[in-house]
Design a protein around this motif. Structure first.
Motif, mmCIF file in Angstrom:
data_model
loop_
_atom_site.group_PDB
_atom_site.id
_atom_site.type_symbol
_atom_site.label_atom_id
_atom_site.label_comp_id
_atom_site.label_asym_id
_atom_site.label_seq_id
_atom_site.Cartn_x
_atom_site.Cartn_y
_atom_site.Cartn_z
ATOM 1 N N ARG A 4 40.758 64.778 18.144
ATOM 2 C CA ARG A 4 42.134 64.523 17.698
ATOM 3 C C ARG A 4 42.168 63.581 16.496
ATOM 4 O O ARG A 4 43.024 63.703 15.621
ATOM 5 C CB ARG A 4 42.959 63.959 18.864
ATOM 6 N N LEU B 262 43.668 64.445 12.853
ATOM 7 C CA LEU B 262 44.622 63.595 12.131
ATOM 8 C C LEU B 262 44.207 63.430 10.673
ATOM 9 O O LEU B 262 45.032 63.525 9.762
ATOM 10 C CB LEU B 262 44.723 62.217 12.794
ATOM 11 N N LYS C 170 44.829 66.637 8.794
ATOM 12 C CA LYS C 170 46.246 66.900 8.530
ATOM 13 C C LYS C 170 46.837 65.948 7.492
ATOM 14 O O LYS C 170 47.630 66.372 6.624
ATOM 15 C CB LYS C 170 47.043 66.797 9.831
ATOM 16 N N PHE C 171 46.465 64.674 7.562
ATOM 17 C CA PHE C 171 47.176 63.677 6.765
ATOM 18 C C PHE C 171 46.427 63.118 5.558
ATOM 19 O O PHE C 171 47.063 62.492 4.698
ATOM 20 C CB PHE C 171 47.614 62.527 7.661
ATOM 21 N N THR D 17 54.011 61.256 9.871
ATOM 22 C CA THR D 17 54.912 62.293 9.366
ATOM 23 C C THR D 17 56.193 61.669 8.825
ATOM 24 O O THR D 17 56.679 62.044 7.747
ATOM 25 C CB THR D 17 55.250 63.306 10.473
ATOM 26 N N ASP E 240 50.896 60.890 14.919
ATOM 27 C CA ASP E 240 51.341 62.028 14.127
ATOM 28 C C ASP E 240 52.794 61.849 13.690
ATOM 29 O O ASP E 240 53.141 62.043 12.515
ATOM 30 C CB ASP E 240 51.174 63.311 14.939
ATOM 31 N N GLU E 241 53.649 61.462 14.632
ATOM 32 C CA GLU E 241 55.067 61.294 14.316
ATOM 33 C C GLU E 241 55.285 60.131 13.347
ATOM 34 O O GLU E 241 56.112 60.218 12.431
ATOM 35 C CB GLU E 241 55.854 61.064 15.610
ATOM 36 N N ASP F 240 48.295 59.219 21.298
ATOM 37 C CA ASP F 240 49.324 60.031 21.951
ATOM 38 C C ASP F 240 49.396 59.625 23.410
ATOM 39 O O ASP F 240 48.749 58.648 23.812
ATOM 40 C CB ASP F 240 49.046 61.539 21.778
ATOM 41 N N LEU G 224 53.346 62.542 20.387
ATOM 42 C CA LEU G 224 52.328 62.410 19.337
ATOM 43 C C LEU G 224 52.654 61.176 18.488
ATOM 44 O O LEU G 224 53.154 61.273 17.376
ATOM 45 C CB LEU G 224 52.312 63.672 18.469
#
Length: 216
Positions: free
Chosen positions: A86, A90, A93-94, A191, A187-188, A172, A184
């Motif tokens: 995970r 991350l 994704k970021f 984002t 993530d949140e 999370d 999440l």
């Protein structure tokens, strides 16, 4: 699936019975961080640590980023292992959105041999991390952050020339089963920051293995 759940039930039971072994328990009332530590809204001091590729990495190396996701983690901890993929996700994704991962291992290899620098290099290579995996051999960076568990995350946002804490806590809400996650947190948070919005949940209690401080 039954085997996976049963294994985590045994882990949780073990941690409940033997809390002093260095593993966190939800609601155990103990300290979840080192002495002092940053709070949400604090600017982070510069740090410079050795990466598994042998190079020194500084927070200032990320001056062109919008922020960073600092993860205190380790090789030996079952919670850190459960979150490993995970954490990689991350970064995948970021990082492209300006929020790359910086992983830091503050674990004392004298307590856990899996956390030696050589083992860190092996793990980083085997899993193709794609982000720095830094050794905090003096544990001073972990202390400054107030980290107490592995894994424990601090989401930092670039503000002028400084990096400011916008979120701190767990990745999370389901360490044992990624498919069962409902919140999440990291993530949140990232984002929202990447979209120019404030972080809604800024603090959660980290769940993981307690960092063994060398002077204790």
């Amino acid at each position: 699936m039954k085997i996976k759940v049963s294994w985590w039930v045994l882990v949780v039971l073990f941690l409940t019975l033997f809390g002093r072994s260095g593993y966190a328990r939800t609601g155990d009332g103990g300290s979840t961080q080192g002495q002092g530590g940053y709070q949400v809204g604090d600017a982070v001091s510069a740090f410079r640590l050795k990466n598994t590729d042998g190079n020194m990495v500084s927070l200032s190396d990320f001056a062109s980023s919008k922020g960073v996701i600092v993860v205190f983690t380790s090789n030996h901890c079952p919670f850190a292992k459960a979150y490993e993929d995970r954490i990689i996700a991350l970064n995948g994704k970021f990082a492209g959105q300006g929020y790359p991962v910086i992983a830091i291992n503050p674990s004392d290899p004298g307590t856990h041999q899996d956390d030696t620098f050589e083992k860190m290099k092996e793990r980083s290579t085997a899993k193709h991390y794609g982000y720095p995996y830094l050794v905090d051999d003096t544990q001073q960076v972990a202390r400054k952050f107030g980290a107490g568990r592995t894994p424990q995350v601090f989401v930092l946002q670039k503000s002028g020339t400084q990096f400011v804490v916008r979120y701190m806590g767990m990745i999370d809400d389901n360490p044992q089963d990624a498919s069962g996650v409902t919140k999440l947190y990291v993530d949140e948070a990232v984002t929202n920051l990447a979209g120019g919005k404030p972080v809604v949940t800024t603090i959660t209690k980290p769940v993981g293995c307690a960092i063994k401080w060398k002077n204790q």
